[in-house]
Write a protein that holds these residues in place. Sequence first.
Motif, mmCIF file in Angstrom:
data_model
loop_
_atom_site.group_PDB
_atom_site.id
_atom_site.type_symbol
_atom_site.label_atom_id
_atom_site.label_comp_id
_atom_site.label_asym_id
_atom_site.label_seq_id
_atom_site.Cartn_x
_atom_site.Cartn_y
_atom_site.Cartn_z
ATOM 1 N N VAL A 1 2.117 -91.470 -58.275
ATOM 2 C CA VAL A 1 0.987 -90.712 -58.276
ATOM 3 C C VAL A 1 0.714 -89.241 -57.316
ATOM 4 O O VAL A 1 0.194 -88.523 -57.321
ATOM 5 C CB VAL A 1 -0.429 -91.135 -59.246
ATOM 6 C CG1 VAL A 1 -1.408 -89.555 -58.753
ATOM 7 C CG2 VAL A 1 -0.388 -91.170 -60.866
ATOM 8 N N SER A 2 0.756 -89.967 -56.088
ATOM 9 C CA SER A 2 0.414 -88.793 -55.557
ATOM 10 C C SER A 2 1.939 -88.015 -54.880
ATOM 11 O O SER A 2 1.977 -87.616 -53.170
ATOM 12 C CB SER A 2 -0.220 -90.141 -53.893
ATOM 13 O OG SER A 2 1.234 -90.474 -53.487
ATOM 14 N N TRP A 3 2.981 -88.724 -54.952
ATOM 15 C CA TRP A 3 4.046 -88.153 -54.884
ATOM 16 C C TRP A 3 3.742 -86.417 -54.908
ATOM 17 O O TRP A 3 3.920 -86.296 -56.219
ATOM 18 C CB TRP A 3 5.199 -88.711 -55.908
ATOM 19 C CG TRP A 3 6.731 -87.913 -55.360
ATOM 20 C CD1 TRP A 3 7.294 -87.340 -54.138
ATOM 21 C CD2 TRP A 3 7.642 -87.592 -56.249
ATOM 22 N NE1 TRP A 3 8.433 -86.716 -54.929
ATOM 23 C CE2 TRP A 3 8.645 -87.094 -56.174
ATOM 24 C CE3 TRP A 3 7.833 -87.423 -57.428
ATOM 25 C CZ2 TRP A 3 9.891 -86.764 -56.723
ATOM 26 C CZ3 TRP A 3 8.823 -87.566 -58.714
ATOM 27 C CH2 TRP A 3 9.706 -86.985 -58.202
ATOM 28 N N LEU B 1 12.023 -89.286 -59.624
ATOM 29 C CA LEU B 1 11.957 -89.597 -60.317
ATOM 30 C C LEU B 1 12.275 -90.278 -61.666
ATOM 31 O O LEU B 1 11.495 -90.404 -62.305
ATOM 32 C CB LEU B 1 12.405 -87.736 -60.580
ATOM 33 C CG LEU B 1 12.519 -86.914 -62.136
ATOM 34 C CD1 LEU B 1 11.438 -86.768 -62.632
ATOM 35 C CD2 LEU B 1 13.300 -86.015 -62.237
ATOM 36 N N SER B 2 13.731 -91.159 -61.210
ATOM 37 C CA SER B 2 14.214 -92.081 -62.083
ATOM 38 C C SER B 2 12.786 -93.268 -61.927
ATOM 39 O O SER B 2 12.340 -94.166 -63.201
ATOM 40 C CB SER B 2 15.234 -92.581 -61.349
ATOM 41 O OG SER B 2 15.087 -93.732 -62.571
ATOM 42 N N CYS B 3 12.229 -93.344 -61.312
ATOM 43 C CA CYS B 3 11.245 -94.264 -61.126
ATOM 44 C C CYS B 3 9.487 -93.889 -62.078
ATOM 45 O O CYS B 3 9.316 -94.506 -61.713
ATOM 46 C CB CYS B 3 10.726 -94.600 -59.554
ATOM 47 S SG CYS B 3 12.105 -95.616 -58.488
ATOM 48 N N TYR B 4 9.671 -93.079 -61.284
ATOM 49 C CA TYR B 4 8.717 -92.496 -62.513
ATOM 50 C C TYR B 4 8.454 -92.463 -64.216
ATOM 51 O O TYR B 4 7.650 -92.288 -64.408
ATOM 52 C CB TYR B 4 8.384 -90.380 -62.366
ATOM 53 C CG TYR B 4 7.179 -90.094 -62.194
ATOM 54 C CD1 TYR B 4 5.866 -90.037 -61.485
ATOM 55 C CD2 TYR B 4 6.670 -89.299 -63.471
ATOM 56 C CE1 TYR B 4 4.665 -89.013 -61.557
ATOM 57 C CE2 TYR B 4 5.435 -88.818 -63.923
ATOM 58 C CZ TYR B 4 4.687 -88.885 -63.302
ATOM 59 O OH TYR B 4 3.335 -88.537 -63.508
ATOM 60 N N LEU B 5 9.618 -91.522 -64.441
ATOM 61 C CA LEU B 5 10.193 -91.932 -65.552
ATOM 62 C C LEU B 5 9.753 -93.119 -66.617
ATOM 63 O O LEU B 5 9.721 -93.511 -67.158
ATOM 64 C CB LEU B 5 11.422 -90.792 -66.019
ATOM 65 C CG LEU B 5 11.672 -89.768 -65.785
ATOM 66 C CD1 LEU B 5 12.956 -89.320 -65.993
ATOM 67 C CD2 LEU B 5 10.598 -89.070 -66.256
ATOM 68 N N TRP C 1 8.724 -95.940 -64.741
ATOM 69 C CA TRP C 1 7.089 -96.754 -64.872
ATOM 70 C C TRP C 1 6.022 -96.506 -65.743
ATOM 71 O O TRP C 1 5.712 -97.376 -66.355
ATOM 72 C CB TRP C 1 6.609 -96.440 -63.474
ATOM 73 C CG TRP C 1 5.868 -97.923 -62.817
ATOM 74 C CD1 TRP C 1 4.993 -96.845 -62.928
ATOM 75 C CD2 TRP C 1 5.523 -98.411 -62.563
ATOM 76 N NE1 TRP C 1 3.407 -97.945 -63.149
ATOM 77 C CE2 TRP C 1 4.472 -99.251 -62.748
ATOM 78 C CE3 TRP C 1 6.591 -99.989 -61.934
ATOM 79 C CZ2 TRP C 1 3.737 -100.638 -62.560
ATOM 80 C CZ3 TRP C 1 6.515 -101.208 -62.000
ATOM 81 C CH2 TRP C 1 4.775 -101.275 -61.907
ATOM 82 N N PHE C 2 6.507 -94.994 -65.677
ATOM 83 C CA PHE C 2 4.809 -94.376 -66.816
ATOM 84 C C PHE C 2 6.210 -94.330 -67.841
ATOM 85 O O PHE C 2 4.947 -93.946 -69.155
ATOM 86 C CB PHE C 2 4.899 -92.996 -65.999
ATOM 87 C CG PHE C 2 4.093 -93.423 -65.231
ATOM 88 C CD1 PHE C 2 2.624 -94.088 -64.854
ATOM 89 C CD2 PHE C 2 3.966 -92.431 -63.952
ATOM 90 C CE1 PHE C 2 1.974 -93.773 -63.705
ATOM 91 C CE2 PHE C 2 3.470 -92.095 -62.646
ATOM 92 C CZ PHE C 2 2.181 -93.088 -62.993
ATOM 93 N N ALA D 1 0.908 -90.141 -66.546
ATOM 94 C CA ALA D 1 1.608 -88.831 -67.082
ATOM 95 C C ALA D 1 1.240 -88.585 -68.172
ATOM 96 O O ALA D 1 2.106 -87.233 -67.985
ATOM 97 C CB ALA D 1 3.086 -90.174 -67.305
ATOM 98 N N LEU D 2 0.686 -88.999 -69.045
ATOM 99 C CA LEU D 2 0.559 -87.706 -70.475
ATOM 100 C C LEU D 2 -1.053 -86.563 -69.600
ATOM 101 O O LEU D 2 -0.856 -85.539 -70.120
ATOM 102 C CB LEU D 2 -0.586 -88.516 -71.969
ATOM 103 C CG LEU D 2 0.624 -89.784 -71.808
ATOM 104 C CD1 LEU D 2 -0.483 -90.476 -72.900
ATOM 105 C CD2 LEU D 2 1.498 -89.449 -73.294
#
Length: 751
Positions: free
Chosen positions: A659-661, A692-696, A698-699, A737-738
């Motif tokens: 989230v802090s990225w 970005l891959s981690c973000y997509l 994980w969430f 993410a939503l």
Amino acid sequence: MIVQSAALLAIGLLYEGSAHPLAMDILLGEIGRRSSGDSVLEREGYAVAAGFALGLVCLGRGLDASGHMGSCVEQLFRYIYGSRKPYRMMDDTLVNVDVTSPGATVALALMFLKTESEVVASRLLIPQTCFDLQYVRPDFLMLRVIARNLIMWKNICPSQAWINSQIPEIVKNSPVYLNVEFMDNDDADIGALAQAFVNILTAACVLLGLKYAGSRNAEAQELLYDHAIYLLYEIKPLSGSNKNIYPTGLVQHVDRGTLETCLHIIVLSLSVVMAGSGHLQTFRLLKYLRGRTVDGQMNYGFQMAVSLAIGFLFLGGGMHTFSTGNTSIAALLIALYPRLPVGPHDNRCHLQAFRHLYVIATEARCVQTIDVDTGLSVYTPLEVTIREAEYHTETTFCEVTPCILPEHSLVCSFYFHISDYLAWILLKSVHVCGPRYWPQEINLLPDDKQWLDAGGRINPFSGQTIYVKRKVGACSYVDDPIGCQSLLSRVMYKVFDIHSVNAPRSKGDNGQPGVFKVDQLVNTFSANPSLIAFSRFCCDNLWTSRHVLCNSFIMILVLKIFSDADFRDFCAQMLFDCMSKDRPGLLQVYLSLYTIILSMCEQATSNNILFSDTLFLSSLKVALAYNEALVNGLLNHSTGVIQSTFLASLGRRIEDILVSWSGASGHLLKYLADGKCPFEDMAKDLRSTLLLSCYLQWFEIPSSSIVQSAVSKIKVKAVIPSVPFLHMLLPATHICALSLIYKLLVPNIVK
């Protein structure tokens, strides 16, 4: 004659249990062989050797050995009693029972050993009248009582009532036994009754020693000890009180030599029962007897008996003891033959070399436990179970290693079927118990029954060793006898000074040891070299000076990102958790999870690239899902491996990092708008691509087309578009993410 006696017994050992007809005939004739020349003095010893040899050839076979066994038994009884009219004949006419009776008696005892033949036992007569008592030597009474009860083996029991049952009524009703004044002046009768009483009493004690050889039976030990003390008081009163279990004043009717002989034979029987145990009370008695003198002189036979008893008590250095198989009983009877020599060259009644045959009856039953980590012998509690038998029910008792186990099996000379062998198995199972070592159970009655031979290689006790594994967090019984120093028993503030650990280190510390030394504590409770090395390099105050020895980039990263004290706190808490649960293998898991957080944090806040794929996130999500199911009670029969609070904190920490990225909004908007990776050169922008891959992942953000379709539905159908409506369309996506998707794609139509 001495060499010939030894040769006869060698024949018996060679043909043991075979019932060889020719050997039986030869040995039977040698019992009644006429003496000549200088061999007259050793004639009785020669007959005894022939009797032992004949008993060994037909050991435990009874009347089923061969067709002419009946005639052999009848001849032996003629050797015992002589012809019908005179009991005693001249040596050159018929039978000299003074010479042949001992050998024939022991031959019958071994031939019918444990056969429960009442017919043969009843023919070994014990005089029931004073007239008959005058014609039987007292030492013959001892041999007959021994022979009768070796045949009727099951009747022997360690009780005073059984011992009293061996004493004939004529002795029980005598003035000697009743301890009253006798009216007539028949000194011979009183002396004969007293001699009979002492010898029968000694015979009963010898039988207890043979029946419970090597068993350390408490009842047998107490009985034998009491009878030894009784005779000791009769010989010479000692300080203290006598239990007076029998009449007193025997020394007035029995010579001291006979009393001393009976005393030392009883002491030998006592040492046979306690063989290999080093029993302190028995040793004290033997030590006292060792320093006694008889009429101011040392007697060779008595000193030999005491020395032999001390050797039995510490047999094999406490590693060996006696068994009670047929061969063992025969060997012990030969070695303990109740006639003691008067000098080193006295072989008249019994060849002294036969005393060494006790080694045939020995077996190694001592078991010790070895710590698999240290390779050292340790104290370990064992729970031993003896199977149900004809004499007792199934019994369980506790021992502490090193200890002598009960007899594995009563090995007979022969068996008709495997079921006959199984009927003699005693030891059922051995269970390693106690809170300090991992439990294990050794069952000695498996279904295949292939290792039943006591000397077999696959016998679990053939090596006399059980390997045990000490639980991490528990001390050995040597270091902590009463269990007050285990890891779980210690109060943490006594061994971990929180204030001193968290306090800032001064520049003048120079890595000196502080209040708490983790490696010392770990070294106390575990011999695992990995745990000790981990505690030294990662948990103590000298860790910062040793980081140069760590070539791992992860460890250097830990030193760079986190303070030294923070990492030591984490490692110490993790180490204590793994040790208290006895799961040292979890250290690597904890460190891996810890380095995941460090890597993601470093990559999100700097330009460093610390990981090249995001597969670890899938494994971590599975672990979190499993932990959540455990916490919610969905998995009733499962237990968590890693602390649930630690896993939950890992999930929250990853969410905070993502989230802090700072680049999350821009890169996610490009991805949702174009439906493909927003980076033209992924190799150049590898860091942002991975984040970005981690973000997509994980969430759990779906593809751009699905997200665009959900947003379009909200715009058309929703009066007031909101995040809850978007969550209804994308239920698997995380709320963080939503919120970002709603902010980026849904215009603010409500003013």
